[in-house]
Write a protein that holds these residues in place. Structure first.
Motif, PDB file in Angstrom:
ATOM      1  N   SER A 211      30.264  25.050 -19.873  1.00 59.26           N
ATOM      2  CA  SER A 211      30.395  24.446 -18.545  1.00 59.26           C
ATOM      3  C   SER A 211      31.043  25.421 -17.564  1.00 59.26           C
ATOM      4  O   SER A 211      30.651  25.491 -16.397  1.00 59.26           O
ATOM      5  N   ARG A 212      32.019  26.218 -18.032  1.00 55.87           N
ATOM      6  CA  ARG A 212      32.631  27.228 -17.162  1.00 55.87           C
ATOM      7  C   ARG A 212      31.627  28.332 -16.829  1.00 55.87           C
ATOM      8  O   ARG A 212      31.615  28.858 -15.716  1.00 55.87           O
ATOM      9  N   PHE A 213      30.760  28.666 -17.797  1.00 54.83           N
ATOM     10  CA  PHE A 213      29.707  29.659 -17.574  1.00 54.83           C
ATOM     11  C   PHE A 213      28.736  29.165 -16.501  1.00 54.83           C
ATOM     12  O   PHE A 213      28.407  29.904 -15.563  1.00 54.83           O
ATOM     13  N   LEU A 214      28.307  27.925 -16.618  1.00 53.46           N
ATOM     14  CA  LEU A 214      27.389  27.355 -15.628  1.00 53.46           C
ATOM     15  C   LEU A 214      28.036  27.286 -14.243  1.00 53.46           C
ATOM     16  O   LEU A 214      27.375  27.520 -13.224  1.00 53.46           O
ATOM     17  N   GLN A 215      29.332  26.999 -14.200  1.00 54.61           N
ATOM     18  CA  GLN A 215      30.042  26.989 -12.922  1.00 54.61           C
ATOM     19  C   GLN A 215      30.108  28.399 -12.332  1.00 54.61           C
ATOM     20  O   GLN A 215      29.936  28.594 -11.128  1.00 54.61           O
ATOM     21  N   ALA A 216      30.335  29.397 -13.192  1.00 58.29           N
ATOM     22  CA  ALA A 216      30.385  30.784 -12.726  1.00 58.29           C
ATOM     23  C   ALA A 216      29.015  31.227 -12.195  1.00 58.29           C
ATOM     24  O   ALA A 216      28.937  31.966 -11.215  1.00 58.29           O
ATOM     25  N   VAL A 217      27.940  30.754 -12.830  1.00 59.37           N
ATOM     26  CA  VAL A 217      26.588  31.063 -12.336  1.00 59.37           C
ATOM     27  C   VAL A 217      26.426  30.497 -10.926  1.00 59.37           C
ATOM     28  O   VAL A 217      25.936  31.186 -10.017  1.00 59.37           O
ATOM     29  N   ALA A 218      26.852  29.263 -10.719  1.00 54.32           N
ATOM     30  CA  ALA A 218      26.786  28.651  -9.388  1.00 54.32           C
ATOM     31  C   ALA A 218      27.674  29.422  -8.410  1.00 54.32           C
ATOM     32  O   ALA A 218      27.276  29.695  -7.266  1.00 54.32           O
ATOM     33  N   ASP A 219      28.872  29.807  -8.848  1.00 57.75           N
ATOM     34  CA  ASP A 219      29.799  30.554  -7.997  1.00 57.75           C
ATOM     35  C   ASP A 219      29.242  31.928  -7.611  1.00 57.75           C
ATOM     36  O   ASP A 219      29.528  32.437  -6.533  1.00 57.75           O
ATOM     37  N   SER A 220      28.435  32.517  -8.505  1.00 62.12           N
ATOM     38  CA  SER A 220      27.898  33.853  -8.237  1.00 62.12           C
ATOM     39  C   SER A 220      26.983  33.860  -7.016  1.00 62.12           C
ATOM     40  O   SER A 220      26.794  34.901  -6.381  1.00 62.12           O
ATOM     41  N   LYS A 221      26.438  32.722  -6.682  1.00 62.64           N
ATOM     42  CA  LYS A 221      25.555  32.606  -5.518  1.00 62.64           C
ATOM     43  C   LYS A 221      26.344  32.406  -4.223  1.00 62.64           C
ATOM     44  O   LYS A 221      25.769  32.417  -3.142  1.00 62.64           O
ATOM     45  N   GLN A 222      27.655  32.220  -4.344  1.00 61.44           N
ATOM     46  CA  GLN A 222      28.522  31.948  -3.188  1.00 61.44           C
ATOM     47  C   GLN A 222      29.586  33.027  -2.986  1.00 61.44           C
ATOM     48  O   GLN A 222      30.612  32.761  -2.364  1.00 61.44           O
ATOM     49  N   LEU A 223      29.374  34.218  -3.526  1.00 61.72           N
ATOM     50  CA  LEU A 223      30.377  35.280  -3.407  1.00 61.72           C
ATOM     51  C   LEU A 223      30.563  35.676  -1.949  1.00 61.72           C
ATOM     52  O   LEU A 223      29.608  35.647  -1.169  1.00 61.72           O
ATOM     53  N   PRO A 224      31.792  36.052  -1.567  1.00 63.86           N
ATOM     54  CA  PRO A 224      32.059  36.387  -0.165  1.00 63.86           C
ATOM     55  C   PRO A 224      31.274  37.604   0.327  1.00 63.86           C
ATOM     56  O   PRO A 224      30.947  37.704   1.497  1.00 63.86           O
ATOM     57  N   GLU A 225      30.992  38.551  -0.555  1.00 67.34           N
ATOM     58  CA  GLU A 225      30.173  39.698  -0.176  1.00 67.34           C
ATOM     59  C   GLU A 225      29.292  40.116  -1.337  1.00 67.34           C
ATOM     60  O   GLU A 225      29.600  39.828  -2.500  1.00 67.34           O
ATOM     61  N   ARG A 226      28.171  40.771  -1.002  1.00 64.99           N
ATOM     62  CA  ARG A 226      27.219  41.178  -2.026  1.00 64.99           C
ATOM     63  C   ARG A 226      27.806  42.333  -2.843  1.00 64.99           C
ATOM     64  O   ARG A 226      28.225  43.348  -2.269  1.00 64.99           O
ATOM     65  N   PRO A 227      27.831  42.199  -4.176  1.00 66.07           N
ATOM     66  CA  PRO A 227      28.350  43.287  -5.020  1.00 66.07           C
ATOM     67  C   PRO A 227      27.442  44.517  -4.955  1.00 66.07           C
ATOM     68  O   PRO A 227      26.265  44.418  -4.591  1.00 66.07           O
ATOM     69  N   ASP A 228      27.984  45.670  -5.349  1.00 67.70           N
ATOM     70  CA  ASP A 228      27.172  46.889  -5.400  1.00 67.70           C
ATOM     71  C   ASP A 228      26.139  46.767  -6.522  1.00 67.70           C
ATOM     72  O   ASP A 228      26.217  45.868  -7.365  1.00 67.70           O
TER      73      ASP A 228
END
Length: 84
Positions: A6-23
């Motif tokens: 469940s934490r992994f799935l939440q992190a997947v959702a969070d990855s789409k909301q990052l404040p800036e695009r990673p390198d």
């Protein structure tokens, strides 16, 4: 559903909301950890020489071969948390 999953799935959702695009190297790491955590070891053949993006993704995922999916999920969670 396990707590880790469940934490992994939440992190997947969070990855789409990052404040800036990673390198690009971080994006490859995110991709590889996601694939290892959700599908396990890489399958199939390495993309051809002309497919630069596919080849880079395959190589990043392949580098994690043998990593347990649960460990990859935790590494993914930690990486996304560090990018917030």
């Amino acid at each position: 559903m396990s707590d880790l999953n469940s934490r992994f799935l939440q992190a997947v959702a969070d990855s789409k909301q990052l404040p800036e695009r990673p390198d690009n190297m971080t994006l490859l790491r995110i991709y590889a950890l996601y694939k290892q955590g959700s599908e396990g070891d890489v399958q199939g053949e390495r993309p051809g020489f002309a497919d630069f993006v596919g080849r880079a993704k395959f190589d990043a995922w392949s580098a994690l071969q043998g990593t347990a999916p649960a460990e990859a999920q935790q590494l993914y969670i930690d990486l996304i948390e560090s990018l917030k």
